[in-house]
Structure formats: C-alpha cells, structure tokens
Design a protein around this motif. Sequence first.
Motif, PDB file in Angstrom:
ATOM      1  N   SER A  58      -6.725   2.847   0.979  1.00 60.21           N
ATOM      2  CA  SER A  58      -5.897   4.013   0.702  1.00 60.21           C
ATOM      3  C   SER A  58      -4.768   3.540  -0.197  1.00 60.21           C
ATOM      4  N   GLU A  59      -4.134   4.477  -0.909  1.00 68.01           N
ATOM      5  CA  GLU A  59      -3.222   4.081  -1.974  1.00 68.01           C
ATOM      6  C   GLU A  59      -2.154   5.155  -2.149  1.00 68.01           C
ATOM      7  N   ASN A  60      -0.911   4.724  -2.348  1.00 70.11           N
ATOM      8  CA  ASN A  60       0.147   5.697  -2.604  1.00 70.11           C
ATOM      9  C   ASN A  60       0.182   6.073  -4.081  1.00 70.11           C
ATOM     10  N   CYS A 115       6.522   7.853  -0.190  1.00 64.66           N
ATOM     11  CA  CYS A 115       5.216   7.208  -0.186  1.00 64.66           C
ATOM     12  C   CYS A 115       4.165   8.260   0.153  1.00 64.66           C
ATOM     13  N   SER A 149       0.233   9.968  -0.701  1.00 64.24           N
ATOM     14  CA  SER A 149      -1.081   9.476  -1.073  1.00 64.24           C
ATOM     15  C   SER A 149      -1.404   9.788  -2.528  1.00 64.24           C
ATOM     16  N   LEU A 169      -3.001   8.281   3.405  1.00 69.47           N
ATOM     17  CA  LEU A 169      -2.460   6.950   3.680  1.00 69.47           C
ATOM     18  C   LEU A 169      -2.670   6.500   5.119  1.00 69.47           C
ATOM     19  N   PHE A 222      -4.436  -0.961   2.648  1.00 72.20           N
ATOM     20  CA  PHE A 222      -3.398  -0.117   2.051  1.00 72.20           C
ATOM     21  C   PHE A 222      -2.860  -0.789   0.785  1.00 72.20           C
ATOM     22  N   MET A 274      -0.098  -0.603  -1.945  1.00 67.86           N
ATOM     23  CA  MET A 274       1.219  -0.010  -2.203  1.00 67.86           C
ATOM     24  C   MET A 274       1.606  -0.243  -3.659  1.00 67.86           C
ATOM     25  N   CYS A 324       6.921   3.772   3.332  1.00 66.16           N
ATOM     26  CA  CYS A 324       5.491   3.491   3.251  1.00 66.16           C
ATOM     27  C   CYS A 324       4.870   3.121   4.594  1.00 66.16           C
ATOM     28  N   ALA A 375       1.928   5.273   6.245  1.00 63.96           N
ATOM     29  CA  ALA A 375       0.590   4.678   6.346  1.00 63.96           C
ATOM     30  C   ALA A 375       0.252   4.201   7.754  1.00 63.96           C
TER      31      ALA A 375
END
Length: 408
Positions: free
Chosen positions: A188-190, A205, A207, A214, A229, A231, A260, A264
């Motif tokens: 998953s990624e911001n 933060c 997604s 997240l 994750f 970031m 974050c 997350a």
Amino acid sequence: MKKLMLAALAAVTAPAIHAQIAQDRPFNEYTWLTAHNAFANTLVPSQTLSLGAQLQRGVRGLMLDIHESNGRVRLCHGGCLGTEPTLADALNNHVLPFMQQVPQAIVTLHLEDYTSRAALAAELTLAPGAASLSFTPEQWTLERWPTPREMADAGQRLVIFTQRRENAGALLTAGGPTHVLHDRAYTSENHWELGRTIFEHDASCTSRWDTPGLSNGSTWGPREWPRLFVMNHFHGAPLGNHSATDNSYDALRSRIDDHCRPAAGRKPNYVAVDFVEAGQAASLVAALNAGVIEFFDEPAGKGERICAVAAGARRTVMLEEYAGDRCPPDRLRSAVVRDVAAGTRIELAEAATHDSARTIITVKHDLDGERVLVHDLRAAQEDEHLKVSSSASGFAKGVLQVAFSAAR
C-alpha cells in the motif's frame, strides 16, 4: 578551559544477538531507505548520486521510471530522448555488482512501468544475473514474510515491483524466469507528494489508490502476508537545497508518528525521499529498525527535537564537519528513549578526563513501541522503565561520539 568532547556511549547486553535481529525478523518488520526517481541525477535531478553510490550509502529501495525508447527499456522521467541509460545498464553496472559485493543485501526495485511485457522481458534478458536473484513468493510456504537472512540464504535478494499488472509474474529471459510482483498486490502507498512545490507541505497520509488503502491488509499473492507500506515523502518539483528540511529527522519522524503510522496501522517499510544524502533520512530508518534516543533542547522532552542517535550503530559525528545531524552537545537537555532492548546502557560523557561529568541511562525492559522520557539529562530519575544517574550540570560544545558495547 580545554575544549571537551561529548561521548554518547550506548550499550546492549548482547551485541551478537542484536546483530542477529538485524537479519532475523520477518521482512515486513524492517524499514528500507528508498530513493525516489533514483536514476534522475541529470537535467532536473531528484538525486545527485549514482545508483551505485546510493546503494553504498545504505539505500535499499530504488524507484525507477521505465519507458520504451529507441528499441530499449530506458530510465527516463516523462519523455525520453532515446539516449538515456537502460534498465539493463542500471542492473549490470550498479545493482548486481553491489549485490555481489554485499552478499546479504536485499534490494527492491519499484518500477513505474510504461513498457510492454515483451519489451521488459527482452530488457531483463540483457541482465541475466537478475533472474536467479529475483524474489519469488510462490516458492515460500511460510505463514509470514521470510526474514532477510532466509531470503539471502535462498538467493532471492532482488525484490522487483511493477505498477503494471500485465507485466507481473515470471518473465522468461535468457537467465531464466525473472519474477516481477504487481505492487498493488503486495504493497500500500500514500499519495506521492508533499506538495507540488517546496512552498507546500501537506504532511497528511492518504492512500495513493482507492484500493488497496493504507490500512494493514493481507497481500493478494499466493501467501496472505501483511502488506508492505511505501511512504512517499517528497515534492512534485524537487529542489536539492530544500531536501535537508524535508529529510530532517524531526520532519520524517513527526509525519510518521502523527499521520502515516495512525493511517496505516504500522510503520513504513519503505521511506522514499529525494536527495537521499540530504538531512537524516538514513538515521530515521536506522531508528525505526533498531530503536533510538532522541534529544530535545528543553527539559521534559519539550522544545526542539534537535537530533537522534539510532541504537545498534557505531559511528563518530564531527559537529563542525557533519552539520546534517545538527546535534550540538551544549543544547542537550532531555531525551526520549524508544524501541530499544532491556539492558541497553546509554552514557553521555565529556570525554576529556576520566572524572568528567556524565549521565548514564539504563533501560529496564524492552521498550517495544514505547516512548520513555528522560526528564532532564542533568538529574537522577528512576521508574519502571529507566534508571538515570547523572553528575552533569550540562555539556560543552564539541564532538558527539556514538558507540555500542556490552552493558556492565
């Protein structure tokens, strides 16, 4: 008065065990310093160091934009001229030689992929050494991510993610199948920028994608492992002079703690920044992996968090020469100890003579996820977490030396 040096001596009960922990936790429990646009060090740079130099400085994640241009898969941002280095160049000249030189290193490639499956396979054929090193989840029967040591022992030390679903899987190359993972199946990624320019700083933060979000879910792959994750922490328009601010320990740690990690539900596994050598991103990653003592310039952990010293490392920081750490000894007033093991001994001492003033902090139990305050580095303190003894009335300007040895 003789100019004094400040020595911060931190000790763990069993250094050998500590070193083993650095390889023997599941892969998803580590954080890796990651270079955004790792290849972009020319016209509009996001980095100033070559890929090889980044790896030598501790970078373990490389974000690479790949495009088809002039018959090859090239590293370029946006439009290509057709003369840029190729993905095979990056692998053969930088990544694979480094991995041969450092046989325990795990390296991750994050490919922003604008290629066809056939073109990517053809390019990887020109870097045959990547095939045998590529990480292959299907070959693992564990209920958790393998540890870095297990990955190294299995020879699967090159993790390759692509943003293009149709390019994931086993690509048939001259060196054998090269395994590529679809990033949205495993990570998953911001959202990818702090702001378009350096005049915007959005630390929230959220997604990058609608799915997955997240929050900590399982991978979509053959194993239900915790999702990694990523970031992102950089501006849309990079500026090297500003990156020391973006990459400061305080800016990164504050964003993780306040935004974050709550969003997350876990710490980041990849911290992606521009200009990896600017600021203290490497120190932040070390702190997330090994624990840390953070120093403040006012009592009770108030004022400015001026610097941090990660556990499990031995180094000497010359303040006059290494201003990036910004840790002037005469400003140290209080501290927070977090994520360090029971028995850790942290000693602050002016090292000019054996009779110099000193403060000794001993950790009584594992501080896993805990933040424990040392109210005043010049005063005694004892509670269920720490014992602090001090004969210091303050520390002089000089050199901050950080070392680890067995607790006494």
